[in-house]
Design a protein around this motif. Structure first.
Motif, mmCIF file in Angstrom:
data_model
loop_
_atom_site.group_PDB
_atom_site.id
_atom_site.type_symbol
_atom_site.label_atom_id
_atom_site.label_comp_id
_atom_site.label_asym_id
_atom_site.label_seq_id
_atom_site.Cartn_x
_atom_site.Cartn_y
_atom_site.Cartn_z
ATOM 1 N N SER A 101 0.848 -1.197 0.000
ATOM 2 C CA SER A 101 0.000 0.000 0.000
ATOM 3 C C SER A 101 0.885 1.250 0.000
ATOM 4 O O SER A 101 2.089 1.182 0.248
ATOM 5 C CB SER A 101 -0.911 -0.001 1.231
ATOM 6 N N LYS A 113 1.334 4.960 1.685
ATOM 7 C CA LYS A 113 0.951 5.859 2.779
ATOM 8 C C LYS A 113 1.901 7.041 2.772
ATOM 9 O O LYS A 113 3.115 6.855 2.835
ATOM 10 C CB LYS A 113 1.012 5.143 4.132
ATOM 11 N N PHE A 154 -2.567 10.531 3.335
ATOM 12 C CA PHE A 154 -3.398 9.798 2.375
ATOM 13 C C PHE A 154 -2.861 8.388 2.212
ATOM 14 O O PHE A 154 -1.667 8.124 2.364
ATOM 15 C CB PHE A 154 -3.526 10.531 1.034
ATOM 16 N N GLU A 155 -3.765 7.487 1.925
ATOM 17 C CA GLU A 155 -3.433 6.073 1.841
ATOM 18 C C GLU A 155 -4.147 5.456 0.649
ATOM 19 O O GLU A 155 -5.354 5.640 0.465
ATOM 20 C CB GLU A 155 -3.866 5.367 3.134
ATOM 21 N N TYR A 156 -3.398 4.757 -0.203
ATOM 22 C CA TYR A 156 -3.972 3.985 -1.301
ATOM 23 C C TYR A 156 -3.743 2.510 -1.005
ATOM 24 O O TYR A 156 -2.700 2.132 -0.464
ATOM 25 C CB TYR A 156 -3.325 4.351 -2.641
ATOM 26 N N ASN A 157 -4.703 1.674 -1.388
ATOM 27 C CA ASN A 157 -4.671 0.269 -0.954
ATOM 28 C C ASN A 157 -3.517 -0.532 -1.548
ATOM 29 O O ASN A 157 -3.107 -1.544 -1.003
ATOM 30 C CB ASN A 157 -6.002 -0.422 -1.273
ATOM 31 N N LYS A 158 -2.965 -0.090 -2.688
ATOM 32 C CA LYS A 158 -1.822 -0.779 -3.285
ATOM 33 C C LYS A 158 -1.073 0.172 -4.205
ATOM 34 O O LYS A 158 -1.525 1.295 -4.462
ATOM 35 C CB LYS A 158 -2.255 -2.052 -4.022
ATOM 36 N N SER A 159 0.070 -0.293 -4.704
ATOM 37 C CA SER A 159 0.912 0.552 -5.545
ATOM 38 C C SER A 159 0.965 0.070 -6.989
ATOM 39 O O SER A 159 1.493 0.764 -7.855
ATOM 40 C CB SER A 159 2.343 0.599 -4.980
ATOM 41 N N GLY A 181 -8.888 4.060 -1.390
ATOM 42 C CA GLY A 181 -8.030 4.700 -0.403
ATOM 43 C C GLY A 181 -8.801 5.631 0.505
ATOM 44 O O GLY A 181 -10.034 5.699 0.465
ATOM 45 N N LYS A 182 -8.063 6.353 1.323
ATOM 46 C CA LYS A 182 -8.653 7.324 2.251
ATOM 47 C C LYS A 182 -7.709 8.488 2.432
ATOM 48 O O LYS A 182 -6.485 8.349 2.321
ATOM 49 C CB LYS A 182 -8.926 6.677 3.623
#
Length: 301
Positions: free
Chosen positions: A163, A165, A178-183, A193-194
């Motif tokens: 992920s 972050k 911010f956070e995305y579930n994967k790259s 994400g959030k």
């Protein structure tokens, strides 16, 4: 006048057909004249075979010094348009010197062809695969016909896909995570994400998430970079408050995406970025960019 017009007509017509062209998946490909046509899709290690038909026009004979078909993989830079760099070149001789009086058909086959790169039409470069049929002649110039086809190569699902972050902030004014579930994402994936607002002391008007494609061509001092915004997704309209979180859910399937390409034949690269953009009430823009990897997943996966 009719004699003059007839003098410039080609001596024959050439038709190329793929052996399994009707059963293969077809995709739209834009030609040099701007028209879009459907082309069969092949993959690396496929066998490319079919038939080539040559028919003299107006009942005339065609004298030639030999007929051949070439399978070419080519890269063309638009600043050097017309000059192709061949990274794949295979040839099959179809006929010895002679004469053709009527329609004649030649079978051809290129077995398990190595086609490591995908067909690509970019802002400043294109990569294409073609069959080139050449009828060599002493006079009147050689007769040449091109038949394009599309190559797409699949990648396995990555075994490691971490992920993303990150934090972005302006001292004493703004602090968000911010956070995305994967790259790494396949072309029909969903970005989930959030975004967390930890400190908000500026008046934010809206926030967008953009998908950007960066195409680099050339090398050294001749490197040219073209950045294109492929998608723009509004995450928020209005002022956030401290402690608020904004969910992200962006579907990639509606967009025309290609995989990430890294230094293709030392000619070009294509990278993708998620660009988070915040705009305050004075129209000042704050952004944070993060590279992601795109890959083509098999449609049967």
């Amino acid at each position: 006048m009719n004699y003059i017009i007839g003098a410039f007509k080609p001596a024959c017509s050439i038709t190329v057909s793929f052996g399994d062209g009707k059963s293969r998946k077809q995709v739209a490909l834009k030609k040099d004249n701007g028209k879009t046509v459907l082309m069969p899709v092949f993959h690396s290690q496929d066998t490319i075979s079919g038939k080539i038909s040559i028919e003299p026009n107006s009942g005339k004979k065609v004298e030639h010094n030999g007929i051949k078909v070439e399978l070419l993989g080519q890269i063309e830079m638009y600043f050097d348009r017309g000059n192709f760099y061949d990274f794949t070149s295979l040839v099959r001789e179809l006929d010895v010197p002679g004469e053709i009086y009527e329609r004649k058909t030649f079978p051809f086959e290129f077995s398990t062809v190595e086609m490591p790169y995908e067909t690509y039409n970019g802002a400043n470069v294109r990569l294409r695969y073609v069959l080139k049929v050449s009828i060599s002649r002493n006079y009147g110039g050689s007769i040449v016909e091109y038949q394009d086809f599309v190559v797409r190569n699949y990648a396995p699902t990555p075994s490691i896909n971490n992920s993303i972050k990150m934090e972005v902030g302006i001292e004493d004014c703004l602090h968000i995570e911010f956070e995305y579930n994967k790259s790494k994402y396949h072309l029909k994936d969903v970005i989930v994400g959030k975004i967390y607002f930890l400190l908000v002391r500026i008046k934010i008007k809206n926030m967008d998430l953009e998908i950007r494609r960066r195409e680099s061509t050339g090398s050294g001092s001749n490197t040219h970079v073209e950045t294109e915004t492929l998608a723009k997704f509004e995450l928020m309209d209005g002022a956030p408050v401290r402690g608020e979180s904004i969910p992200i859910r962006l579907f990639l399937s509606p967009y025309e995406l290609a995989p990430t390409y890294s230094n293709i034949n030392n000619k070009f690269s294509v990278k993708y970025y998620l660009n988070l953009v915040l705009v305050d009430e004075e129209d000042r823009r704050y952004f944070k960019q993060q590279e992601i990897t795109m890959y083509r997943l098999s449609e049967t996966s």
